[in-house]
Design a protein around this motif. Structure first.
Motif, PDB file in Angstrom:
ATOM      1  N   ARG A  36       0.834  -1.209   0.000  1.00  0.00           N
ATOM      2  CA  ARG A  36       0.000   0.000   0.000  1.00  0.00           C
ATOM      3  C   ARG A  36       0.864   1.252   0.000  1.00  0.00           C
ATOM      4  N   GLN A  50      -4.349   7.453  -0.327  1.00  0.00           N
ATOM      5  CA  GLN A  50      -4.688   6.047  -0.103  1.00  0.00           C
ATOM      6  C   GLN A  50      -6.189   5.831   0.081  1.00  0.00           C
ATOM      7  N   ARG A  54      -8.513   3.606  -2.473  1.00  0.00           N
ATOM      8  CA  ARG A  54      -9.185   2.432  -1.908  1.00  0.00           C
ATOM      9  C   ARG A  54     -10.701   2.525  -2.102  1.00  0.00           C
ATOM     10  N   LEU A  74     -13.716  -0.720   4.603  1.00  0.00           N
ATOM     11  CA  LEU A  74     -12.347  -0.236   4.754  1.00  0.00           C
ATOM     12  C   LEU A  74     -11.972  -0.015   6.216  1.00  0.00           C
TER      13      LEU A  74
END
Length: 163
Positions: A36, A50, A54, A74
């Motif tokens: 990541r 990020q 995502r 998430l």
């Protein structure tokens, strides 16, 4: 009364507490976080953070997800997701509409402008995969995927039992 000398140091005893199963989970976590971070650096060049990429990834897999469902998947706070979605909407990459089935929920719609960015996102992911899977045969990857799918199913079962 004489005590036997301790043949195993405290450090050795402590190291025995960590099992191979623990080491596998640590390794999986390190790989996930590291991948990541690398991908974050790549997509930051095109202006995504990020949380944003995502969210996009979740919607590419399941376009029917609401903002709240994505936050849950998430495991992020709704305010964090809300800020990321607001940024994506401001850039014209996403629209946020009230869900028809539940007017309290936000339905997220990816735009054509995002479609123009997808080849670059895909290319960044492909370059990362090329490095991560270097010297690993396709059948090894398939076996790993099957094992991880079973582990994931076991985890889903544990989550269901905990609820």
């Amino acid at each position: 009364m004489d005590e036997k000398p301790d043949t195993m140091s405290r450090s050795q005893r402590r190291q025995k507490i960590i099992t191979d199963d623990d080491r596998i989970l640590y390794l999986m976590d390190e790989i996930s976080r590291g991948a990541r971070r690398v991908y974050d650096a790549r997509v930051a060049r095109i202006g995504l953070n990020q949380t944003q990429w995502r969210i996009i990834g979740q919607l590419l897999r399941d376009p029917a997800l609401t903002q709240a469902e994505i936050a849950k998947k998430l495991e992020l706070e709704s305010a964090t997701i809300g800020q990321a979605v607001a940024g994506l909407c401001a850039r014209g990459l996403m629209k946020r509409l009230r869900a028809e089935t539940d007017r309290r929920a936000w339905q997220l719609i990816l735009t054509e402008q995002l479609d123009d960015m997808l080849p670059e996102l895909r290319g960044s992911a492909d370059r990362l995969h090329d490095l991560l899977w270097r010297d690993i045969a396709a059948d090894e990857k398939q076996t790993l995927q099957q094992i991880l799918a079973r582990v994931s199913e076991n985890l889903d079962q544990l989550r269901a039992e905990a609820e």
